[in-house]
Design an enzyme around this catalytic site. Structure first.
Site, PDB file in Angstrom:
ATOM      1  N   SER A 133     -17.472 -70.571  39.746  1.00 23.47           N
ATOM      2  CA  SER A 133     -18.631 -70.138  38.623  1.00 23.47           C
ATOM      3  C   SER A 133     -19.775 -71.251  39.185  1.00 23.47           C
ATOM      4  CB  SER A 133     -17.832 -70.872  37.498  1.00 23.47           C
ATOM      5  OG  SER A 133     -18.504 -71.004  36.476  1.00 23.47           O
ATOM      6  N   TYR A 146     -13.558 -77.240  32.041  1.00 24.07           N
ATOM      7  CA  TYR A 146     -13.734 -75.985  32.812  1.00 24.07           C
ATOM      8  C   TYR A 146     -14.697 -76.377  34.165  1.00 24.07           C
ATOM      9  CZ  TYR A 146     -14.985 -71.188  34.396  1.00 24.07           C
ATOM     10  OH  TYR A 146     -15.366 -70.108  34.887  1.00 24.07           O
TER      11      TYR A 146
END
Length: 279
Positions: A133, A146
């Protein structure tokens, strides 16, 4: 013809990667929790093999990999796509929530990779594609856990790119920005059960409020993103990082500037921490 193994491929960018690899004439193994949820256009191809796979179940991982090898004779490209999000201020997130996230995003990826590596070593070749990501190179408020999981993915992938080179195996981490998938739906994204009011009006809760505005209106096109991933994974030499999306490129420039700003005033003192007799 190569054999691709894609985890979490029942929807979103995982399904698009499977479609694109299939359209390129490859065999595709789709690892999903429930094979009945595989889209019909993928299910009806003889070159697609759906296997039940929960990446948090080590025994199930081994069975899925064995079934894939039995069906197609090997695995040429592993795409570690399975994962989910978790937003909220760090103080709001429980230990159980954090560990559940890492079990899927990090340890699941590690265990699937560990199961596939013996197959690739025996072949003398293979490509590992890990879906990371933009949050894997930049910590963002309201997404600390995250981000931590995706930083871990990037670190694992970078290490593997060197560690597995003697065996003819390459590793790449894909670092996409926001793409128009179901990732911001409750089925893929969790938020803390108990919000702390003190964080209202701060960057951490601004991220939570952003969800409703951004969901299904994200900049990135998952079909185009999948096409780029498959193109990169089909080249002779993988990039170590595949930075993907306009927003990722913009944030990467911010990251570069931050590194320089942090480094400049401390460079000499940092170097001076060496032993005085060092060459």
């Amino acid at each position: 013809m190569a054999t691709w193994f894609v985890t979490g491929a029942s929807r979103g960018i995982g399904a698009e990667i499977a479609r694109t690899a299939l359209a390129g004439g490859n065999n595709v193994v789709i690892g999903v929790r429930n094979p009945e949820r595989v889209p019909d256009d993928l299910r009806n191809s003889e070159r697609v093999f759906a296997v039940a796979l929960d990446v948090t179940d080590n025994a199930g991982i081994l069975r899925a990999v064995e079934a894939a090898v039995t069906r197609f004779g090997g695995i040429d490209v592993l795409v570690n796509n399975a994962g989910r999000g978790l937003l909220g201020a760090l103080e709001e997130i429980t230990d159980a929530e954090a560990r559940s996230l890492f079990d899927l995003n990090v340890f699941g990826l590690i265990n699937v990779t560990r199961a596939v590596l013996p197959v690739m070593r025996e072949q003398g070749s293979g490509k590992l594609v890990h879906i990371g990501s933009r949050s894997g190179f930049e910590g963002e408020p309201g997404a600390s856990l995250y981000c931590a999981s995706k930083f871990a993915v990037a670190g694992v992938s970078e290490a593997l790119s060197v560690e597995m080179a003697p065996f003819g195996i390459q590793s790449m981490v894909v670092e996409p920005g926001v793409f128009r998938t179901d990732f911001l739906d409750a089925s893929s994204l969790s938020v803390p059960a108990n919000r702390i009011a003190d964080y209202d009006g701060t960057p951490a809760h601004a991220t939570l409020e952003w969800i409703d505005q951004a969901n299904h209106a994200q900049l990135g096109d998952p079909v185009k993103g999948a096409a780029l991933i498959v193109e990169a994974a089909s080249t002779e030499k993988l990039p170590t990082h595949l930075y993907m999306g306009r927003d990722t490129l913009e944030r990467l420039e911010v990251k570069y500037r931050q590194v320089q700003d942090d480094l400049a005033p401390w460079r000499e003192k940092s170097a001076a921490t060496a032993h005085s007799d060092a060459a």
